[in-house]
Motif scaffolding. Sequence first.
Motif, PDB file in Angstrom:
ATOM      1  N   ASN A 102       4.724  -6.508   9.245  1.00  0.00           N
ATOM      2  CA  ASN A 102       4.132  -5.374   8.444  1.00  0.00           C
ATOM      3  C   ASN A 102       4.211  -4.271   8.617  1.00  0.00           C
ATOM      4  OD1 ASN A 102       1.642  -4.694   9.945  1.00  0.00           O
ATOM      5  ND2 ASN A 102       1.968  -6.750  10.601  1.00  0.00           N
ATOM      6  N   ALA A 103       3.652  -3.655   7.418  1.00  0.00           N
ATOM      7  CA  ALA A 103       4.165  -2.038   7.924  1.00  0.00           C
ATOM      8  C   ALA A 103       3.178  -1.507   8.953  1.00  0.00           C
ATOM      9  CB  ALA A 103       3.737  -0.714   6.619  1.00  0.00           C
ATOM     10  N   HIS A 104       2.143  -1.878   9.616  1.00  0.00           N
ATOM     11  CA  HIS A 104       1.016  -1.250  10.493  1.00  0.00           C
ATOM     12  C   HIS A 104       1.214  -1.997  11.841  1.00  0.00           C
ATOM     13  CE1 HIS A 104      -0.519   1.028   7.221  1.00  0.00           C
ATOM     14  NE2 HIS A 104      -0.550  -0.190   6.759  1.00  0.00           N
TER      15      HIS A 104
ATOM     16  N   GLN B  79       6.344   5.375   8.862  1.00  0.00           N
ATOM     17  CA  GLN B  79       5.147   6.306   7.391  1.00  0.00           C
ATOM     18  C   GLN B  79       6.089   6.854   6.582  1.00  0.00           C
ATOM     19  OE1 GLN B  79       2.117   4.169   6.982  1.00  0.00           O
ATOM     20  NE2 GLN B  79       2.813   2.550   8.480  1.00  0.00           N
TER      21      GLN B  79
ATOM     22  N   LEU C 126       8.020   5.493   4.930  1.00  0.00           N
ATOM     23  CA  LEU C 126       8.195   4.213   2.871  1.00  0.00           C
ATOM     24  C   LEU C 126       7.043   5.075   2.622  1.00  0.00           C
ATOM     25  CD1 LEU C 126       6.129   1.647   6.130  1.00  0.00           C
ATOM     26  CD2 LEU C 126       7.798   1.544   4.139  1.00  0.00           C
TER      27      LEU C 126
ATOM     28  N   HIS D 125       8.566   4.855  -1.233  1.00  0.00           N
ATOM     29  CA  HIS D 125       6.887   4.427  -2.235  1.00  0.00           C
ATOM     30  C   HIS D 125       7.313   5.810  -3.573  1.00  0.00           C
ATOM     31  CE1 HIS D 125       4.027   2.715  -4.331  1.00  0.00           C
ATOM     32  NE2 HIS D 125       3.518   4.004  -4.148  1.00  0.00           N
TER      33      HIS D 125
ATOM     34  N   HIS E 117       4.927  -3.902   1.647  1.00  0.00           N
ATOM     35  CA  HIS E 117       4.583  -2.882   1.203  1.00  0.00           C
ATOM     36  C   HIS E 117       4.500  -2.231   0.131  1.00  0.00           C
ATOM     37  CE1 HIS E 117       1.756   0.159   3.733  1.00  0.00           C
ATOM     38  NE2 HIS E 117       2.811   0.935   3.106  1.00  0.00           N
ATOM     39  N   ASN E 118       3.433  -2.177  -0.118  1.00  0.00           N
ATOM     40  CA  ASN E 118       3.435  -0.829  -1.587  1.00  0.00           C
ATOM     41  C   ASN E 118       4.492  -0.895  -2.439  1.00  0.00           C
ATOM     42  OD1 ASN E 118       1.383   0.862  -2.922  1.00  0.00           O
ATOM     43  ND2 ASN E 118       1.756   2.507  -1.931  1.00  0.00           N
TER      44      ASN E 118
END
Length: 311
Positions: free
Chosen positions: A210-212, A226, A229, A233, A253-254
Amino acid sequence: MADGQEVFLRARNRKFTAFSEDEESQWKGPFYFIQGADPQFGLMKAWSVGDCDNGGDEWGQEIRLTEEAVQALNKLNPKPKFFVLCGDLNHAMPGEKWQKEQEQDLKNVLKKLDQAIPMVFVSGNHDIGNTPTPETVAGYCKSWGDDYYSYWVGGVLFLVLNSQFFFDSSKCPELKEAHDKWLSGQLAIAEQKKCKHAIVFQHIPLFLKNAHEDHDYFNIEGSVRQALLERFHKAGIKAVFSGHYHRNAGGMHNGLDMVVSSAIGCQLGEDTHGLRVVVVTAETIIHKYYSLTELNNQGIDKELMALIKQK
Protein backbone atom coordinates in the motif's frame (compact mmCIF):
# COMPACT_ATOMS: atom_id res chain seq x y z
CA MET A 1 28.95 -10.37 -31.49
CA ALA A 2 30.69 -10.92 -28.14
CA ASP A 3 29.54 -7.59 -26.71
CA GLY A 4 25.97 -8.02 -27.94
CA GLN A 5 26.02 -5.03 -30.34
CA GLU A 6 24.77 -7.07 -33.28
CA VAL A 7 22.09 -8.77 -31.19
CA PHE A 8 20.28 -6.22 -29.05
CA LEU A 9 18.71 -3.05 -30.38
CA ARG A 10 19.51 -0.63 -27.59
CA ALA A 11 17.80 2.58 -26.54
CA ARG A 12 19.75 5.66 -27.58
CA ASN A 13 19.05 9.38 -27.20
CA ARG A 14 16.13 8.53 -24.87
CA LYS A 15 14.30 6.62 -27.59
CA PHE A 16 13.88 2.93 -28.39
CA THR A 17 13.87 2.66 -32.15
CA ALA A 18 12.53 -0.88 -32.29
CA PHE A 19 9.21 0.92 -32.60
CA SER A 20 8.44 3.90 -34.83
CA GLU A 21 6.50 6.61 -33.02
CA ASP A 22 4.86 7.63 -36.30
CA GLU A 23 3.55 4.10 -36.81
CA GLU A 24 2.88 3.17 -33.18
CA SER A 25 1.30 6.30 -31.70
CA GLN A 26 -2.23 5.24 -32.66
CA TRP A 27 -4.34 2.52 -31.03
CA LYS A 28 -4.58 -0.58 -33.23
CA GLY A 29 -6.28 -3.04 -30.91
CA PRO A 30 -5.28 -5.30 -28.01
CA PHE A 31 -1.73 -6.57 -27.68
CA TYR A 32 0.47 -8.12 -25.03
CA PHE A 33 4.01 -8.03 -23.73
CA ILE A 34 6.07 -10.08 -21.28
CA GLN A 35 7.69 -8.70 -18.14
CA GLY A 36 10.57 -10.39 -16.35
CA ALA A 37 12.83 -9.21 -13.56
CA ASP A 38 15.97 -10.07 -11.64
CA PRO A 39 17.75 -12.85 -13.50
CA GLN A 40 20.59 -11.60 -11.25
CA PHE A 41 23.26 -14.10 -12.20
CA GLY A 42 25.14 -15.10 -9.02
CA LEU A 43 22.56 -14.35 -6.32
CA MET A 44 21.33 -17.92 -5.86
CA LYS A 45 24.78 -19.14 -4.80
CA ALA A 46 25.42 -16.02 -2.71
CA TRP A 47 22.07 -16.34 -0.95
CA SER A 48 22.55 -20.07 -0.29
CA VAL A 49 25.88 -19.51 1.47
CA GLY A 50 24.69 -16.39 3.31
CA ASP A 51 27.27 -14.09 1.75
CA CYS A 52 25.55 -11.74 -0.67
CA ASP A 53 28.59 -9.47 -0.88
CA ASN A 54 31.17 -12.07 -1.91
CA GLY A 55 29.46 -15.40 -2.55
CA GLY A 56 28.23 -15.05 -6.12
CA ASP A 57 30.93 -17.08 -7.81
CA GLU A 58 28.53 -19.52 -9.54
CA TRP A 59 25.49 -18.81 -11.68
CA GLY A 60 24.73 -22.03 -13.53
CA GLN A 61 21.23 -22.16 -12.01
CA GLU A 62 20.42 -18.68 -13.28
CA ILE A 63 21.71 -19.55 -16.76
CA ARG A 64 19.38 -22.55 -16.86
CA LEU A 65 16.38 -20.55 -15.60
CA THR A 66 16.93 -17.72 -18.06
CA GLU A 67 17.27 -20.27 -20.85
CA GLU A 68 13.87 -21.64 -19.76
CA ALA A 69 12.44 -18.13 -19.94
CA VAL A 70 13.80 -17.61 -23.45
CA GLN A 71 12.46 -21.00 -24.55
CA ALA A 72 9.01 -20.11 -23.22
CA LEU A 73 9.03 -16.76 -25.01
CA ASN A 74 10.10 -18.33 -28.29
CA LYS A 75 7.14 -20.74 -28.16
CA LEU A 76 4.50 -18.03 -27.75
CA ASN A 77 2.07 -17.51 -30.64
CA PRO A 78 1.20 -14.78 -31.41
CA LYS A 79 4.50 -13.27 -30.37
CA PRO A 80 4.55 -10.65 -27.61
CA LYS A 81 5.20 -7.08 -28.73
CA PHE A 82 8.32 -7.02 -26.56
CA PHE A 83 10.05 -8.53 -23.53
CA VAL A 84 10.93 -6.08 -20.75
CA LEU A 85 13.53 -7.07 -18.16
CA CYS A 86 13.06 -4.91 -15.05
CA GLY A 87 16.58 -4.71 -13.69
CA ASP A 88 19.23 -6.56 -11.71
CA LEU A 89 20.55 -8.33 -14.74
CA ASN A 90 23.54 -9.59 -12.76
CA HIS A 91 24.37 -9.87 -9.06
CA ALA A 92 27.90 -8.44 -9.09
CA MET A 93 27.88 -4.67 -8.72
CA PRO A 94 29.75 -2.48 -11.24
CA GLY A 95 33.47 -3.14 -11.07
CA GLU A 96 33.12 -6.14 -8.77
CA LYS A 97 34.60 -9.56 -9.31
CA TRP A 98 32.61 -11.66 -11.83
CA GLN A 99 30.59 -8.69 -13.10
CA LYS A 100 31.87 -8.91 -16.68
CA GLU A 101 31.58 -12.70 -16.78
CA GLN A 102 28.00 -12.61 -15.51
CA GLU A 103 27.09 -9.92 -18.01
CA GLN A 104 28.53 -11.84 -20.94
CA ASP A 105 26.85 -15.09 -19.92
CA LEU A 106 23.49 -13.30 -19.69
CA LYS A 107 23.96 -11.80 -23.14
CA ASN A 108 24.83 -15.23 -24.51
CA VAL A 109 21.51 -16.57 -23.22
CA LEU A 110 19.39 -13.59 -24.27
CA LYS A 111 20.71 -13.56 -27.82
CA LYS A 112 18.84 -16.87 -28.30
CA LEU A 113 15.56 -14.97 -28.01
CA ASP A 114 13.59 -14.76 -31.26
CA GLN A 115 14.81 -11.53 -32.84
CA ALA A 116 11.21 -10.66 -33.71
CA ILE A 117 10.72 -9.96 -29.97
CA PRO A 118 12.50 -6.70 -29.03
CA MET A 119 14.17 -6.59 -25.61
CA VAL A 120 13.56 -3.63 -23.31
CA PHE A 121 16.19 -3.25 -20.59
CA VAL A 122 15.62 -1.48 -17.25
CA SER A 123 18.49 -0.63 -14.91
CA GLY A 124 18.52 -2.01 -11.35
CA ASN A 125 20.62 -1.31 -8.29
CA HIS A 126 23.00 -4.18 -9.04
CA ASP A 127 23.45 -2.84 -12.57
CA ILE A 128 24.51 0.70 -11.61
CA GLY A 129 25.12 0.45 -7.85
CA ASN A 130 23.01 1.33 -4.83
CA THR A 131 24.52 4.81 -5.02
CA PRO A 132 25.16 5.28 -8.74
CA THR A 133 27.90 7.48 -10.12
CA PRO A 134 28.32 9.00 -13.59
CA GLU A 135 30.82 6.21 -14.29
CA THR A 136 28.55 3.32 -13.27
CA VAL A 137 25.64 4.77 -15.23
CA ALA A 138 27.88 5.21 -18.28
CA GLY A 139 29.07 1.61 -17.95
CA TYR A 140 25.51 0.33 -17.92
CA CYS A 141 24.57 2.47 -20.93
CA LYS A 142 27.54 1.11 -22.88
CA SER A 143 26.48 -2.46 -22.18
CA TRP A 144 22.67 -2.26 -22.31
CA GLY A 145 21.59 1.11 -23.76
CA ASP A 146 20.14 4.22 -22.15
CA ASP A 147 19.20 4.02 -18.47
CA TYR A 148 15.92 5.87 -19.17
CA TYR A 149 13.87 6.42 -22.30
CA SER A 150 10.39 6.24 -23.81
CA TYR A 151 8.70 4.50 -26.72
CA TRP A 152 5.26 3.93 -28.21
CA VAL A 153 3.51 0.66 -29.01
CA GLY A 154 -0.03 0.58 -30.40
CA GLY A 155 -1.04 3.97 -29.01
CA VAL A 156 0.45 3.26 -25.57
CA LEU A 157 3.27 5.37 -24.15
CA PHE A 158 5.90 3.39 -22.22
CA LEU A 159 8.36 5.12 -19.88
CA VAL A 160 11.51 3.32 -18.70
CA LEU A 161 12.88 5.02 -15.57
CA ASN A 162 16.09 4.81 -13.56
CA SER A 163 14.69 4.21 -10.07
CA GLN A 164 18.11 4.49 -8.41
CA PHE A 165 17.78 8.25 -8.84
CA PHE A 166 14.76 8.02 -6.50
CA PHE A 167 16.77 5.94 -4.02
CA ASP A 168 20.14 7.72 -3.73
CA SER A 169 21.44 10.24 -6.26
CA SER A 170 24.00 11.80 -3.92
CA LYS A 171 26.93 10.97 -6.21
CA CYS A 172 25.23 11.99 -9.47
CA PRO A 173 22.91 14.98 -8.77
CA GLU A 174 23.22 16.33 -12.30
CA LEU A 175 22.07 13.01 -13.79
CA LYS A 176 19.13 12.91 -11.40
CA GLU A 177 18.15 16.46 -12.36
CA ALA A 178 18.28 15.59 -16.07
CA HIS A 179 16.19 12.48 -15.47
CA ASP A 180 13.58 14.50 -13.55
CA LYS A 181 13.37 17.15 -16.25
CA TRP A 182 12.95 14.49 -18.94
CA LEU A 183 10.31 12.69 -16.88
CA SER A 184 8.31 15.91 -16.46
CA GLY A 185 8.25 16.31 -20.23
CA GLN A 186 7.11 12.73 -20.78
CA LEU A 187 4.40 13.00 -18.13
CA ALA A 188 3.17 16.18 -19.82
CA ILE A 189 2.75 14.22 -23.05
CA ALA A 190 0.80 11.54 -21.21
CA GLU A 191 -1.36 14.17 -19.49
CA GLN A 192 -2.30 15.68 -22.81
CA LYS A 193 -4.19 12.41 -23.48
CA LYS A 194 -2.35 11.68 -26.69
CA CYS A 195 -2.03 8.04 -25.68
CA LYS A 196 -4.50 5.24 -25.00
CA HIS A 197 -2.59 4.33 -21.81
CA ALA A 198 0.70 5.31 -20.20
CA ILE A 199 2.78 2.65 -18.43
CA VAL A 200 5.99 2.92 -16.38
CA PHE A 201 8.80 0.39 -15.98
CA GLN A 202 11.29 0.74 -13.12
CA HIS A 203 13.30 -1.60 -10.91
CA ILE A 204 12.39 -0.50 -7.37
CA PRO A 205 8.65 -0.56 -6.56
CA LEU A 206 6.96 2.59 -5.36
CA PHE A 207 5.36 0.39 -2.70
CA LEU A 208 4.90 -3.31 -2.01
CA LYS A 209 1.36 -3.49 -0.64
CA ASN A 210 0.00 0.00 0.00
CA ALA A 211 1.07 3.54 -0.71
CA HIS A 212 1.40 4.48 2.97
CA GLU A 213 3.62 1.61 4.12
CA ASP A 214 6.92 2.24 5.88
CA HIS A 215 10.05 2.68 3.83
CA ASP A 216 12.56 -0.16 3.62
CA TYR A 217 15.15 -1.54 1.20
CA PHE A 218 12.51 -2.86 -1.19
CA ASN A 219 10.45 0.30 -1.81
CA ILE A 220 10.83 4.03 -2.47
CA GLU A 221 11.13 6.40 0.50
CA GLY A 222 7.78 7.82 1.61
CA SER A 223 8.03 11.48 0.60
CA VAL A 224 9.62 10.65 -2.75
CA ARG A 225 6.96 7.95 -3.28
CA GLN A 226 4.07 10.31 -2.58
CA ALA A 227 5.47 12.96 -4.92
CA LEU A 228 5.84 10.40 -7.71
CA LEU A 229 2.35 9.02 -7.10
CA GLU A 230 0.91 12.52 -7.39
CA ARG A 231 2.82 13.20 -10.61
CA PHE A 232 1.84 9.84 -12.08
CA HIS A 233 -1.82 10.30 -11.14
CA LYS A 234 -1.93 13.78 -12.68
CA ALA A 235 -0.45 12.37 -15.90
CA GLY A 236 -2.88 9.43 -16.00
CA ILE A 237 -0.28 6.67 -15.57
CA LYS A 238 -2.26 3.41 -15.38
CA ALA A 239 0.40 0.98 -14.14
CA VAL A 240 3.95 0.76 -12.83
CA PHE A 241 5.77 -2.56 -13.32
CA SER A 242 8.82 -3.36 -11.22
CA GLY A 243 10.95 -6.17 -9.77
CA HIS A 244 13.58 -5.94 -7.00
CA TYR A 245 11.49 -7.71 -4.32
CA HIS A 246 12.05 -11.28 -5.61
CA ARG A 247 8.42 -11.97 -4.65
CA ASN A 248 5.09 -11.07 -6.21
CA ALA A 249 3.38 -8.12 -4.57
CA GLY A 250 1.68 -4.83 -5.37
CA GLY A 251 -1.59 -2.99 -4.97
CA MET A 252 -3.83 -0.23 -6.29
CA HIS A 253 -3.59 3.43 -5.36
CA ASN A 254 -5.81 6.15 -6.81
CA GLY A 255 -6.32 4.23 -10.04
CA LEU A 256 -2.66 3.24 -10.44
CA ASP A 257 -1.75 -0.45 -10.43
CA MET A 258 1.63 -1.00 -8.72
CA VAL A 259 2.78 -4.39 -10.04
CA VAL A 260 5.73 -6.12 -8.34
CA SER A 261 6.90 -9.23 -10.19
CA SER A 262 9.02 -11.98 -8.70
CA ALA A 263 12.33 -13.03 -10.18
CA ILE A 264 13.45 -15.20 -13.04
CA GLY A 265 16.34 -16.03 -10.72
CA CYS A 266 16.58 -16.25 -6.92
CA GLN A 267 13.30 -16.40 -4.99
CA LEU A 268 13.19 -14.77 -1.56
CA GLY A 269 9.63 -15.91 -0.82
CA GLU A 270 7.23 -18.66 -1.81
CA ASP A 271 6.82 -17.72 -5.48
CA THR A 272 8.20 -19.67 -8.41
CA HIS A 273 10.72 -18.56 -11.03
CA GLY A 274 8.54 -16.91 -13.64
CA LEU A 275 7.39 -14.22 -16.03
CA ARG A 276 4.38 -11.93 -16.17
CA VAL A 277 2.05 -11.77 -19.18
CA VAL A 278 0.52 -8.31 -19.61
CA VAL A 279 -2.46 -7.78 -21.93
CA VAL A 280 -3.35 -4.24 -22.98
CA THR A 281 -6.92 -3.63 -24.15
CA ALA A 282 -8.68 -0.37 -24.98
CA GLU A 283 -10.21 -0.23 -21.51
CA THR A 284 -7.70 -1.82 -19.17
CA ILE A 285 -4.36 -3.52 -18.46
CA ILE A 286 -4.62 -7.14 -17.31
CA HIS A 287 -1.72 -9.23 -16.10
CA LYS A 288 -0.94 -12.68 -14.75
CA TYR A 289 2.27 -14.19 -13.38
CA TYR A 290 3.22 -17.62 -14.74
CA SER A 291 5.90 -20.01 -13.56
CA LEU A 292 8.47 -20.81 -16.22
CA THR A 293 7.20 -24.39 -16.23
CA GLU A 294 3.59 -23.29 -16.78
CA LEU A 295 4.50 -20.95 -19.61
CA ASN A 296 6.70 -23.55 -21.29
CA ASN A 297 4.20 -26.40 -21.00
CA GLN A 298 0.77 -24.79 -21.23
CA GLY A 299 1.43 -21.32 -22.62
CA ILE A 300 -0.98 -18.45 -22.01
CA ASP A 301 -4.40 -19.49 -20.74
CA LYS A 302 -7.51 -19.23 -22.91
CA GLU A 303 -9.02 -16.21 -21.16
CA LEU A 304 -5.99 -14.00 -21.70
CA MET A 305 -5.49 -15.31 -25.23
CA ALA A 306 -9.07 -14.40 -26.07
CA LEU A 307 -8.41 -10.81 -24.98
CA ILE A 308 -5.24 -10.66 -27.07
CA LYS A 309 -7.03 -11.88 -30.19
CA GLN A 310 -10.22 -9.82 -29.88
CA LYS A 311 -10.79 -7.32 -32.64
